[in-house]
Design an enzyme around this catalytic site. Structure first.
Site, PDB file in Angstrom:
ATOM      1  N   ASP A   1     -25.066 -14.298  26.218  1.00  0.00           N
ATOM      2  CA  ASP A   1     -25.615 -15.541  26.755  1.00  0.00           C
ATOM      3  C   ASP A   1     -25.653 -15.489  28.283  1.00  0.00           C
ATOM      4  O   ASP A   1     -24.695 -15.041  28.920  1.00  0.00           O
ATOM      5  CB  ASP A   1     -24.705 -16.692  26.296  1.00  0.00           C
TER       6      ASP A   1
ATOM      7  N   GLU B   1     -16.338   2.910  22.180  1.00  0.00           N
ATOM      8  CA  GLU B   1     -15.056   3.182  21.508  1.00  0.00           C
ATOM      9  C   GLU B   1     -15.200   3.013  19.999  1.00  0.00           C
ATOM     10  O   GLU B   1     -14.413   3.530  19.223  1.00  0.00           O
ATOM     11  CB  GLU B   1     -13.968   2.187  21.976  1.00  0.00           C
TER      12      GLU B   1
END
Ligand code: NOJ
Length: 549
Positions: free
Chosen positions: A212, A264
């Site tokens: 956002d 990751e």
């Protein structure tokens, strides 16, 4: 049907369906959609040939901005369900071969977030206040805001605190509502909190985040005054020029950091920027190889119904995104803009965020708007890259203009004292079954915004049964998009057509959009999809056809 590309690159061609949870499906009858409601409707989404869903916020929130005011980033608001419901939603989505993107709201928190409450309590000069943008006021009594910035929702972007003893205190910045204080992203502590929030949801199996206000996190040091041009009184999401709160270069380091965190968890998690940045060449910074994977293409969304304007937006988009090796992300509607079935029936539509309502004149031409919306959608779905759909556009839903003022909830409406309608008209709960209470949205018939009486004819079950319906057009087009691998193709522009016609070839498919007033002759080919019933020889105005050779 598979699109045959590397799974790790799935977003380059994906169709991602935006679910606005409060308006999608309500399982418990309280009139507000919820996560169990979504689970119950997943099979119908799967039938639509979409690849992923994006969920607008469902986090703990006082709901002053429909959940974009987050009070706890790592929990589900009881109105929407529980974390267990969320886990079930992810598991069920995977079972249906749908990926799940969630909304991350990092520019601001709710004023009911523990961090903000602690900052208010700790007082000026405290470390807690350094997580937000608190400043002393100007003038002898400090009763003037620290600078002249205006809120996107209207009115000043600063609110002054009052101490418990009634003494006026410091001011805090909120680019949106006063219930949405901006975080200070120069704070390493803030950065660390969000790294952990990302990991929290990645561990729960999400495929990515729609970010956002992804152009707003970094503010220009010193927070200098900014005076927008007269046409842009509120700080619209794309204020022009060097705006001290939009598109500041420092924002990019944050996304490089997040890119590494997503890695990751493997190569296939994504970030999509909600960044109202122009021109497209600048938006491309957000999708450089070490930043985000996608950015909404609002230039395409905002192109008026004119062949040269749309063509230019497509040409510029492809060039800008290709220049950094990214796929283009097309979009025509979302929960912040007038639905394109109405927007394209207005000349010109009002600026983003203003909305339309009972006093708007002239009203959208609904029939014309729907024809153009179907044509624009069919053009969009033939373009290479990814596409976002907003719930209900597959039903051709119009913007609801007849909402009474008493029903409205968008802070834009209140901060402008009812002069602007805001965005509620595109957020009305969607119709599933014509003859069920609340058209199948809610078993009790409740609906947090009233649904128009004439929506029975737009209900999904009615459209299922009608081969000419907008639903059937979306479903067929989405299936063919996969079959012809249009998302992975390249565009060749075709000459020899009038200026108000867009003509292109993408692989085996010729796409013609007639944005003019006169019918155009069609080349030979088999009609595989059309936005209107057409004959083999000509394409009427406000229509798109796909021809296979
Ligand atoms: C963009 C969101 O899409 C919108 O709905 C929200 O009001 C603002 N950002 C503030 O979070």
């Amino acid at each position: 049907m598979s699109n045959g590309r590397l799974a790790s690159d799935w977003w380059r061609s994906a169709v991602i369906y935006q679910i606005y949870p409060r308006s999608f499906a309500d399982s418990n009858g309280d009139g507000l959609g919820d996560l169990p409601g979504i689970i119950g409707r997943l099979p119908q989404l799967r039938e639509l040939f979409v690849d992923a869903i994006w969920l607008s916020p469902f986090y703990t929130s006082p709901q002053h901005d429909a959940g974009y005011d987050v009070a706890d980033y790592c929990d589900v608001d009881p109105a929407f369900g529980t974390l267990a419901d969320f886990d079930a939603l992810v598991a069920e989505s995977k079972r249906h071969d749908l990926r799940v993107i969630i909304d991350l709201v990092p520019n601001h928190t709710s004023n009911e977030h523990e961090w903000f409450k602690a900052a208010v309590a700790a007082g000026p000069g405290s470390v807690e206040r350094s997580y937000y943008l608190f400043r002393d006021g100007l003038g002898a009594d400090g009763n003037l805001p620290p600078n002249n910035w205006q809120s996107v929702f209207g009115g000043p972007a600063w609110t002054r605190l009052t101490a418990p003893d009634g003494t006026p205190e410091q001011w805090y910045l909120h680019l949106f509502d006063s219930s949405q204080p901006d975080l200070d992203w120069t704070s390493e502590w803030v950065r660390e909190q969000f790294r952990e929030i990302l990991r929290f949801w990645l561990r729960r199996g999400v495929d990515g985040f729609r970010v956002d206000v992804a152009h707003g996190l970094a503010k220009k040091p010193g927070l200098p005054d900014y005076t927008p041009p007269p046409s842009d009184e509120t700080a619209s999401m794309t204020s022009p020029g060097d705006v001290p709160f939009w598109a500041q270069p420092a924002v990019h380091e944050i996304y490089r950091d997040w890119h590494r965190i997503l890695e990751e968890f493997g190569p296939d998690r994504i970030l999509c920027a909600e960044a109202w940045v122009e021109p497209l060449s600048k938006l491309a910074y957000w999708v450089r190889p070490d930043e985000m994977q996608q950015a909404f293409n609002f230039t395409f969304l905002e192109a008026s119904w004119s062949a040269p304007a749309i063509k230019q937006a497509i040409v510029d988009s492809l060039a800008a995104f290709e220049s950094v090796g990214a796929a283009t992300t097309w979009v025509l509607s979302n929960h912040d803009v007038i639905r394109h079935a109405s927007r394209l029936g207005m000349t010109p539509p009002p600026p983003q965020g203003e909305g339309i309502g009972p006093r708007t004149e002239p009203k959208p031409d609904e029939a014309l708007g729907l024809r153009r919306a179907r044509a624009d959608t069919l053009l969009m779905l033939a373009l290479p890259g990814s596409a976002y759909l907003y719930q209900g556009e597959e039903l051709g839903l119009p913007e609801v203009t007849e909402l009474p003022d008493s029903a409205r909830q968008d802070p834009t409406f209140f901060r402008n004292h009812g002069k602007l309608y805001g965005r509620d008209g595109c957020r009305v709960p969607i119709p599933w079954e014509a003859d069920a209470p609340a058209y199948g949205f809610s078993p009790s018939g409740e609906s947090w915004l009233p649904q128009p009486k004439e929506w029975a004819r737009l209900a999904r079950d009615r459209q299922e049964a009608d081969a000419q319906s907008t639903l059937r057009m979306y479903r067929d087009a989405l299936g063919l998009r996969r079959e012809f691998d249009l998302a992975g193709g390249t565009i060749e522009w075709l000459d020899g057509y009038p200026d108000d016609v867009i003509a292109l070839r993408n692989g085996a498919v010729t796409v013609i959009t007639n944005a003019g007033d006169a019918a155009v002759a069609l080349p030979t080919g088999t009609i595989v999809q059309a936005s209107e019933p057409i004959t083999a020889s000509e394409l009427p105005p406000n229509a798109t056809v796909w021809l296979a050779s």
